[in-house]
Scaffold this motif. Structure first.
Motif, PDB file in Angstrom:
ATOM      1  N   THR A   1      18.686  17.510  32.704  1.00  0.00           N
ATOM      2  CA  THR A   1      20.033  17.366  33.108  1.00  0.00           C
ATOM      3  C   THR A   1      20.155  18.740  34.145  1.00  0.00           C
TER       4      THR A   1
ATOM      5  N   GLU B   1      22.597  13.382  40.559  1.00  0.00           N
ATOM      6  CA  GLU B   1      23.629  13.297  39.594  1.00  0.00           C
ATOM      7  C   GLU B   1      22.999  12.582  38.331  1.00  0.00           C
ATOM      8  N   SER B   2      23.184  12.899  37.079  1.00  0.00           N
ATOM      9  CA  SER B   2      22.897  12.291  36.014  1.00  0.00           C
ATOM     10  C   SER B   2      23.801  11.334  35.601  1.00  0.00           C
ATOM     11  N   LYS B   3      23.174   9.990  35.276  1.00  0.00           N
ATOM     12  CA  LYS B   3      23.826   8.932  34.717  1.00  0.00           C
ATOM     13  C   LYS B   3      23.245   8.083  33.608  1.00  0.00           C
TER      14      LYS B   3
ATOM     15  N   VAL C   1      23.463   4.823  30.939  1.00  0.00           N
ATOM     16  CA  VAL C   1      23.747   3.491  30.503  1.00  0.00           C
ATOM     17  C   VAL C   1      23.288   3.308  28.971  1.00  0.00           C
TER      18      VAL C   1
ATOM     19  N   ARG D   1      19.074   7.730  30.112  1.00  0.00           N
ATOM     20  CA  ARG D   1      19.287   8.032  31.534  1.00  0.00           C
ATOM     21  C   ARG D   1      18.573   7.242  32.413  1.00  0.00           C
TER      22      ARG D   1
ATOM     23  N   THR E   1      14.420  10.981  39.931  1.00  0.00           N
ATOM     24  CA  THR E   1      14.614  11.441  38.520  1.00  0.00           C
ATOM     25  C   THR E   1      13.402  11.509  37.775  1.00  0.00           C
TER      26      THR E   1
END
Length: 301
Positions: free
Chosen positions: A81, A90-92, A94, A98, A104
């Motif tokens: 991160t 941006e870190s997302k 679900v 990750r 990424t």
């Protein structure tokens, strides 16, 4: 010539006798684990706090010196991160995973394999161990395919997140049964050579299962499984059947559910014992496996 005060000498002798008692308490556990494989998932606050880092490395090195074969699987989410933020990515997340696009996965692999893994190897070597850093790409150690999660009943693509299809355990067996300590980064590889990010708990469970390890230990930021959310009492030992009962009652919930289900999968695959322990306690590994009471939750068949 040194002259020892009799009163002070008695006090020192009491301390030494207590230390001897601790060693004797550990003896049957050392005998049982001699020559056996213990897989340790290293993550949480124990990877951030310098004092805890040192105590974990000392525990692992001691295990090797007394004849146990430890294998380390590490996480690295906070480091990833931080690196993504430096690259303005941006870190997302679900369902706790990750979202890993092409950018990424490059950063994650760079951090996990090139930074975090080598830092752990270096710390172990400084403690007198002989650690070797690996990731799932080395020797096709962790073969995987793309994993898709389900969101509101719909299968959802979250990028280069891996689902393990096979563990090629021979390389780990060769290293661990020699004088070395394998340290594994949770990066897998697909049939086309594509790298995949994989949850470290999942990797640790899969490796423990493939090796039929004596123990799988998960270092977490919780004390263990509790009787209820508002209880301070830790369940020291619990069976698979009792785990399912607590899930159905809603006592085990949230992020603990996939963790305990992964533990059960490891038990069903041949792992003898699984431990969920609080990595925030100094020398948590030794306290769990070499004392009569332990400090976390042991899950048994």
């Amino acid at each position: 010539m040194q002259i020892l005060d009799k009163k002070l000498g008695t006090l020192n002798m009491d301390i030494l006798i207590k230390k001897a008692g601790i060693l004797i308490e550990a003896l049957p556990y050392i005998q049982k684990l001699y020559g056996k494989t213990v897989v340790i998932k290293y993550g949480g606050n124990a990877m951030i706090n310098e004092t805890l880092k040192n105590s974990v490395m000392e525990d692992i090195t001691l295990l090797k010196y007394i004849g146990v074969n430890p294998i380390i699987v590490h996480g690295g989410g906070p480091d990833i991160t931080k690196a993504l933020k430096n690259f303005n990515i941006e870190s997302k997340f679900v369902n706790g995973l990750r979202v890993t696009d092409a950018q990424t996965i490059e950063v994650a692999q760079m951090v996990l394999v090139g930074k975090t893994n080598k830092e752990i190897v270096s710390m172990l070597n400084c403690k007198g161990g002989k650690a070797i850093g690996l990731c799932g790409i080395d020797g096709n150690l962790i073969e995987c395919e793309q994993y898709k999660t389900v969101v509101d009943g719909v299968e959802t693509d979250i990028g280069y997140v891996g689902k393990i299809t096979n563990i090629n355990s021979k390389v780990l067996e060769l290293i661990a049964k020699d004088e070395y300590i394998p340290v594994v980064a949770p990066v897998g590889v697909g049939k086309d050579g594509q790298s995949y990010n994989i949850n470290a708990d999942t990797v640790a469970g899969a490796i423990a299962s493939a090796l039929k390890a004596e123990k799988l230990m998960l270092l977490t930021d919780v004390e263990g499984i509790k009787y209820s959310s508002d209880s301070d009492d830790i369940i020291w030992e619990i069976s698979k059947k009792e785990i399912y009962e607590l899930i159905n009652k809603g006592i085990i919930n949230g992020g603990m559910i996939p963790k305990v289900l992964g533990c059960i999968e490891a038990l069903e695959a041949g792992v003898n014992r699984v431990h969920i322990i609080d990595g925030r306690i100094p020398h948590c590994i030794l306290l769990e496996i070499f004392t009569d009471t332990g400090i976390g939750t042991m899950i048994t068949k």
